[in-house]
Design a protein around this motif. Structure first.
Motif, PDB file in Angstrom:
ATOM      1  N   PHE A 468      -7.948 -18.062 -22.725  1.00 46.87           N
ATOM      2  CA  PHE A 468      -8.372 -17.801 -24.106  1.00 46.87           C
ATOM      3  C   PHE A 468      -7.155 -17.579 -25.014  1.00 46.87           C
ATOM      4  N   ALA A 469      -7.151 -18.303 -26.148  1.00 43.82           N
ATOM      5  CA  ALA A 469      -6.001 -18.230 -27.075  1.00 43.82           C
ATOM      6  C   ALA A 469      -6.156 -17.029 -28.012  1.00 43.82           C
ATOM      7  N   TYR A 470      -5.785 -15.842 -27.498  1.00 46.47           N
ATOM      8  CA  TYR A 470      -5.982 -14.647 -28.332  1.00 46.47           C
ATOM      9  C   TYR A 470      -5.139 -14.688 -29.608  1.00 46.47           C
ATOM     10  N   GLN A 471      -4.048 -15.472 -29.577  1.00 45.97           N
ATOM     11  CA  GLN A 471      -3.188 -15.547 -30.780  1.00 45.97           C
ATOM     12  C   GLN A 471      -3.926 -16.180 -31.951  1.00 45.97           C
ATOM     13  N   ASN A 472      -5.093 -16.778 -31.663  1.00 44.64           N
ATOM     14  CA  ASN A 472      -5.859 -17.412 -32.739  1.00 44.64           C
ATOM     15  C   ASN A 472      -6.872 -16.452 -33.363  1.00 44.64           C
ATOM     16  N   LEU A 473      -6.834 -15.187 -32.899  1.00 48.18           N
ATOM     17  CA  LEU A 473      -7.685 -14.172 -33.545  1.00 48.18           C
ATOM     18  C   LEU A 473      -6.944 -13.648 -34.765  1.00 48.18           C
ATOM     19  N   PHE A 474      -7.686 -13.373 -35.806  1.00 47.21           N
ATOM     20  CA  PHE A 474      -7.023 -12.853 -37.005  1.00 47.21           C
ATOM     21  C   PHE A 474      -7.943 -11.906 -37.765  1.00 47.21           C
ATOM     22  N   SER A 475      -7.326 -11.142 -38.653  1.00 40.24           N
ATOM     23  CA  SER A 475      -8.129 -10.294 -39.540  1.00 40.24           C
ATOM     24  C   SER A 475      -7.822 -10.687 -40.979  1.00 40.24           C
ATOM     25  N   ARG A 476      -8.611 -10.169 -41.903  1.00 39.37           N
ATOM     26  CA  ARG A 476      -8.347 -10.470 -43.315  1.00 39.37           C
ATOM     27  C   ARG A 476      -7.760  -9.228 -43.970  1.00 39.37           C
ATOM     28  N   ARG A 477      -6.718  -8.720 -43.367  1.00 39.87           N
ATOM     29  CA  ARG A 477      -6.038  -7.540 -43.884  1.00 39.87           C
ATOM     30  C   ARG A 477      -4.547  -7.812 -43.985  1.00 39.87           C
ATOM     31  N   LEU A 478      -3.878  -7.060 -44.835  1.00 37.94           N
ATOM     32  CA  LEU A 478      -2.431  -7.148 -44.869  1.00 37.94           C
ATOM     33  C   LEU A 478      -1.894  -6.613 -43.551  1.00 37.94           C
ATOM     34  N   GLU A 479      -0.764  -7.158 -43.115  1.00 35.22           N
ATOM     35  CA  GLU A 479      -0.222  -6.756 -41.821  1.00 35.22           C
ATOM     36  C   GLU A 479      -0.027  -5.244 -41.739  1.00 35.22           C
ATOM     37  N   THR A 480       0.333  -4.626 -42.860  1.00 41.37           N
ATOM     38  CA  THR A 480       0.661  -3.197 -42.853  1.00 41.37           C
ATOM     39  C   THR A 480      -0.525  -2.317 -42.445  1.00 41.37           C
ATOM     40  N   ASN A 481      -1.748  -2.705 -42.834  1.00 39.47           N
ATOM     41  CA  ASN A 481      -2.863  -1.867 -42.386  1.00 39.47           C
ATOM     42  C   ASN A 481      -3.869  -2.654 -41.542  1.00 39.47           C
ATOM     43  N   ASP A 482      -3.304  -3.653 -40.853  1.00 34.33           N
ATOM     44  CA  ASP A 482      -4.143  -4.534 -40.065  1.00 34.33           C
ATOM     45  C   ASP A 482      -4.849  -3.806 -38.915  1.00 34.33           C
ATOM     46  N   ALA A 483      -4.182  -2.785 -38.362  1.00 33.77           N
ATOM     47  CA  ALA A 483      -4.733  -2.100 -37.187  1.00 33.77           C
ATOM     48  C   ALA A 483      -6.108  -1.512 -37.476  1.00 33.77           C
ATOM     49  N   ASN A 484      -6.408  -1.265 -38.762  1.00 34.11           N
ATOM     50  CA  ASN A 484      -7.711  -0.664 -39.094  1.00 34.11           C
ATOM     51  C   ASN A 484      -8.801  -1.688 -39.356  1.00 34.11           C
ATOM     52  N   SER A 485      -8.466  -2.982 -39.215  1.00 36.72           N
ATOM     53  CA  SER A 485      -9.467  -3.977 -39.609  1.00 36.72           C
ATOM     54  C   SER A 485     -10.720  -3.847 -38.734  1.00 36.72           C
ATOM     55  N   ARG A 486     -11.851  -4.047 -39.356  1.00 35.05           N
ATOM     56  CA  ARG A 486     -13.129  -3.865 -38.662  1.00 35.05           C
ATOM     57  C   ARG A 486     -13.586  -5.141 -37.963  1.00 35.05           C
ATOM     58  N   GLN A 487     -13.062  -6.277 -38.453  1.00 36.79           N
ATOM     59  CA  GLN A 487     -13.562  -7.524 -37.887  1.00 36.79           C
ATOM     60  C   GLN A 487     -12.420  -8.429 -37.452  1.00 36.79           C
ATOM     61  N   LEU A 488     -12.648  -9.134 -36.361  1.00 33.57           N
ATOM     62  CA  LEU A 488     -11.658 -10.117 -35.919  1.00 33.57           C
ATOM     63  C   LEU A 488     -12.317 -11.492 -35.910  1.00 33.57           C
ATOM     64  N   PHE A 489     -11.621 -12.445 -36.495  1.00 27.70           N
ATOM     65  CA  PHE A 489     -12.132 -13.814 -36.605  1.00 27.70           C
ATOM     66  C   PHE A 489     -11.352 -14.695 -35.641  1.00 27.70           C
ATOM     67  N   PHE A 490     -11.890 -15.902 -35.403  1.00 26.32           N
ATOM     68  CA  PHE A 490     -11.223 -16.809 -34.470  1.00 26.32           C
ATOM     69  C   PHE A 490     -11.166 -18.208 -35.076  1.00 26.32           C
ATOM     70  N   ALA A 491      -9.982 -18.825 -34.995  1.00 27.88           N
ATOM     71  CA  ALA A 491      -9.832 -20.200 -35.501  1.00 27.88           C
ATOM     72  C   ALA A 491      -9.239 -21.067 -34.393  1.00 27.88           C
ATOM     73  N   ASN A 492      -9.561 -22.363 -34.380  1.00 27.81           N
ATOM     74  CA  ASN A 492      -8.898 -23.225 -33.401  1.00 27.81           C
ATOM     75  C   ASN A 492      -7.462 -23.492 -33.874  1.00 27.81           C
ATOM     76  N   ASP A 493      -6.672 -24.182 -33.058  1.00 29.15           N
ATOM     77  CA  ASP A 493      -5.251 -24.347 -33.398  1.00 29.15           C
ATOM     78  C   ASP A 493      -5.058 -25.037 -34.747  1.00 29.15           C
ATOM     79  N   ALA A 494      -5.878 -26.068 -34.995  1.00 27.03           N
ATOM     80  CA  ALA A 494      -5.692 -26.836 -36.235  1.00 27.03           C
ATOM     81  C   ALA A 494      -5.903 -25.937 -37.450  1.00 27.03           C
ATOM     82  N   VAL A 495      -6.991 -25.154 -37.426  1.00 30.18           N
ATOM     83  CA  VAL A 495      -7.272 -24.285 -38.581  1.00 30.18           C
ATOM     84  C   VAL A 495      -6.232 -23.177 -38.664  1.00 30.18           C
ATOM     85  N   LYS A 496      -5.847 -22.660 -37.500  1.00 27.30           N
ATOM     86  CA  LYS A 496      -4.844 -21.589 -37.501  1.00 27.30           C
ATOM     87  C   LYS A 496      -3.549 -22.086 -38.178  1.00 27.30           C
ATOM     88  N   ASN A 497      -3.081 -23.267 -37.763  1.00 27.55           N
ATOM     89  CA  ASN A 497      -1.843 -23.784 -38.354  1.00 27.55           C
ATOM     90  C   ASN A 497      -2.008 -24.059 -39.842  1.00 27.55           C
TER      91      ASN A 497
END
Ligand SMILES: C[S@@+](CC[C@H](N)C(=O)[O-])C[C@H]1O[C@@H](n2cnc3c(N)ncnc32)[C@H](O)[C@@H]1O
Length: 680
Positions: A468-497
């Motif tokens: 599983f490509a966990y590096q393709n998980l993301f949040s919609r938060r600034l990196e500085t307060n990312d740890a508090n994000s409530r939701q994690l999204f997933f994109a395939n490689d093409a969308v991630k890039n």
């Protein structure tokens, strides 16, 4: 004189298709009674189409009669859904025989389209649905399956462009004018057809922010995919997309289903009868060329683009394609569509047409246009190509679908191939820039880094392996307060890039799909709950928190009226109790895993009611009673939504009345033109 039954125009913009995939919105259904009547006549329209020669003149009466009839309802079973065949089988077996037995002319069996066997057309009207219980049952079936994205209501002709583009799972596809998104969904289905996790992607764009929200909420909500991103840009100025090595991304397929006068949609948009003039097409011609040029630039050599409109007007159709070919100086060529979709009745594109102004004054050539105001809209490219040009262009390779040929709307499609790099000269054709409204700042996308604490938590809880490509998980938060994000999204490689390399210069509204939500409950051992949507991508990599159960247990859970099912009552209780509390995925068949929530004593399927119903249907259960129950709940909710919508509208009009006169006039107009969703 022929009339249509309509109550009000819910502020529809020129060229906008109304919301599609909406079985619940029966206002559009033919035969809908009790609405103000529209006169289905427009002399300018009739004269214009008699003169254009876009179909044989002897068919004119049929053309006119078809436009004055209500449009049949059409719907399509999703191309990639593995249950598709079973659903079609269930629909035909359960309903068609009984409908035939009813033997009433108004009760018609849906017929599959001769050129698209997974799509059906029926004159089913609201009145018929009300008075025939068997049609009401079929309607319920269609509503719930549409809600889940297993089928969608879509105008028949609107299904043509994706069929001609035929994208595969590896393709990068750009849909330039995508909202409300019926073709986007179809394109997505096609890239998922032979691969659950395609390498390709669809970028769906629309300039109108409100319509982008429609695209997100009405389209992507129903289609689970990590292979799509939604952007909000003026298609005529769509930015260059960069890849991770600093190169420019070019697309394998581009869809330019441009804004148009919509004069082929008269059968479902009766407000057009009253106001149509040739000016509608003239006013959009330059913008259409600009969008088509940008689409061609975004295409890779060897790639294909569809240019389409729901107008039959050559000024919006062949004239635009002709100018695009002229500008491309041989780098673009038309693909012959006459052999594609052989069962689809169509007319070939034309080489000549006539140019009329708003008052039906005919102009033989550009030199005849003397009025300054008119010179802005009647430009050289509005006129037909010379005979010599026409020989090179092959405009007859394009197609026009007329309403009377197969009882559809009117539509035009050109399929274009890029044979060498385009080098367009700057052109005055670039219609006016879209005035962007100030909206909220786009939220950033922050992708998970190695050793992210949240990932360690999720990985150990669900026993996720390295596939599983966990590096393709993301949040919609600034990196500085990312740890508090409530939701994690997933994109395939093409969308991630795409997101990583372009988020600062392209207005990206949405990407990938939600996979995990953080919870604060007491029973679970991980903070992150897996969503049903996410299973498709995670299931095969999960080694914990999943249990194979028997069909009886699955049925007991899905049929239970109570959401919380006592574990004690199930055969699988010991296996489930061996898992940690929180999300546990249960399955009879690896292809249909179900997310559940396990507490100390209970288990609850963590899926929507429609999803339950669908799974039961797939297990061969007769769901008629549950469908009826859901229908009455839906009606209740629709009534509540209607009230809320009217209350909102009233609030808005009060607020508008208070707007000061200092506000710029144009802004106000833009507000008014916004898409107001018709209350159900
Ligand atoms: C005919 S509709 C597209 C229908 C859509 N392809 C579908 O199948 O559902 C045209 C769309 O173009 C959008 N549009 C208009 N001008 C645009 C522009 N300059 N750039 C991008 N989108 C534009 C409109 O907001 C509208 O949603």
């Amino acid at each position: 004189m022929v009339h249509s039954s309509r109550k009000r125009n819910f502020n529809k913009k020129k060229g906008h298709e109304p919301r599609e995939n909406k079985w619940k919105d029966d206002r559009d259904a033919p035969g809908n009674q009790g609405y103000r009547e529209t006169v289905k006549e427009n002399e300018k329209y009739w004269t214009y189409y008699k003169e254009q020669n876009v179909f044989p003149l002897e068919q004119f009466d049929e053309f006119r009669a078809a436009l004055q009839r209500d449009l049949p309802v059409s719907f399509r079973f999703q191309g990639c859904h593995k249950d598709r065949e079973q659903l079609i089988h269930e629909m035909e077996n359960r309903f068609f025989g009984k409908i035939m037995e009813a033997g009433d002319a108004a009760v018609c069996v849906p017929k599959s389209l001769p050129w698209y066997k997974e799509a059906y057309q029926t004159p089913m009207s609201r009145t018929a649905v009300r008075s025939h219980p068997i049609l009401a049952q079929l309607h319920n079936f269609l509503v719930t399956e549409a809600e889940l994205g297993n089928l969608s209501r879509q105008e028949a002709v609107s299904m043509i462009p994706p069929l001609l583009l035929a994208p595969t799972s590896e393709h990068y596809v750009l849909d330039l004018c995508a909202a409300p998104g019926s073709k986007t969904t179809q394109l997505l289905e096609m890239i998922h057809e032979n691969d659950e996790n395609p390498k390709g992607m669809v970028i769906a764009n629309d300039v109108d922010m409100k319509r982008c929200y429609m695209l997100i909420h009405h389209t992507l909500k129903r289609f689970r995919t990590a292979a799509c991103a939604i952007t909000c840009e003026d298609a005529a100025r769509f930015p260059k997309i960069m890849d991770k090595d600093g190169g420019v991304v070019q697309f394998d397929r581009v869809l330019a289903d441009v804004i148009c006068s919509g004069d082929g949609t008269l059968r479902k948009n009766p407000e057009i009868w009253k106001k149509w003039t040739p000016q509608d097409g003239l006013g959009l011609h330059r913008m259409q060329i600009a969008i088509a040029r940008k689409g061609a630039q975004q295409l890779k050599v060897g790639g294909r683009m569809v240019y389409s409109t729901c107008s039959m007007n050559p000024i919006e159709d062949e004239a635009v394609v002709a100018q695009l070919l002229r500008d491309s100086k041989g780098s673009l060529k038309l693909v012959d569509t006459s052999t594609l979709l052989p069962e689809l009745k169509r007319e070939n594109g034309v080489n000549t047409w006539k140019v009329f102004d708003r008052d039906m004054k005919l102009f033989e050539n550009l030199e005849a246009v003397t009025e300054d105001k008119l010179k802005k809209v009647i430009v050289r490219s509005c006129f037909p190509p010379t005979e010599e040009e026409a020989k090179e262009m092959n405009l007859h390779y394009t197609m026009r679908v007329t309403p009377h040929a197969q009882d559809t709307g009117g539509f035009y499609v050109a399929l274009i191939e890029k044979v060498s790099e385009t080098n367009f000269e700057p052109s005055a054709a670039n219609g006016p820039a879209w005035k962007k409204k100030k909206m909220f700042k786009d939220e950033p996308f922050t992708f998970l880094k190695l050793d992210d604490e949240r990932w360690n938590d999720i990985r150990s809880h669900y026993g996720v392996d390295e596939s599983f490509a966990y590096q393709n998980l993301f949040s919609r938060r600034l990196e500085t307060n990312d740890a508090n994000s409530r939701q994690l999204f997933f994109a395939n490689d093409a969308v991630k890039n795409f997101v990583k390399e372009n988020m600062t210069k392209v207005s990206i509204q949405n990407a990938g799909m939600k996979m995990f939500s953080r919870t604060e409950g007491k029973v679970e051992n991980t903070r992150f709950r897996l969503s049903q949507k996410g299973i498709r991508y995670l299931f095969k990599s999960m080694n914990k928190q999943k249990v194979k159960i028997g069909a009886d247990d699955m049925l007991a859970m899905l049929k239970s009226e109570e959401n919380l099912v006592p574990l004690e009552s199930l055969v699988c209780k010991t296996d489930v109790r061996q898992q940690q509390n929180g999300t546990v995925v249960v399955y009879c068949d690896e292809d249909e895993p179900v997310c559940t929530w396990v507490g100390y004593h209970t288990i609850a399927p963590y899926i929507s009611k429609e999803e339950r119903l669908h799974l039961l249907r797939m297990m061969g259960v007769d769901c008629a009673e549950i469908e009826l129950l859901m229908k009455s709940k839906r009606k209740e909710k629709a009534a509540q939504d209607r009230e809320a919508a009217w209350a909102r509208k009233e609030e808005e009009s009060k607020a508008n009345a208070q707007t000061t006169s200092e506000e710029p006039k144009e802004e106000k107009m833009e507000e008014q033109e916004g898409d107001v969703v018709a209350p159900n």
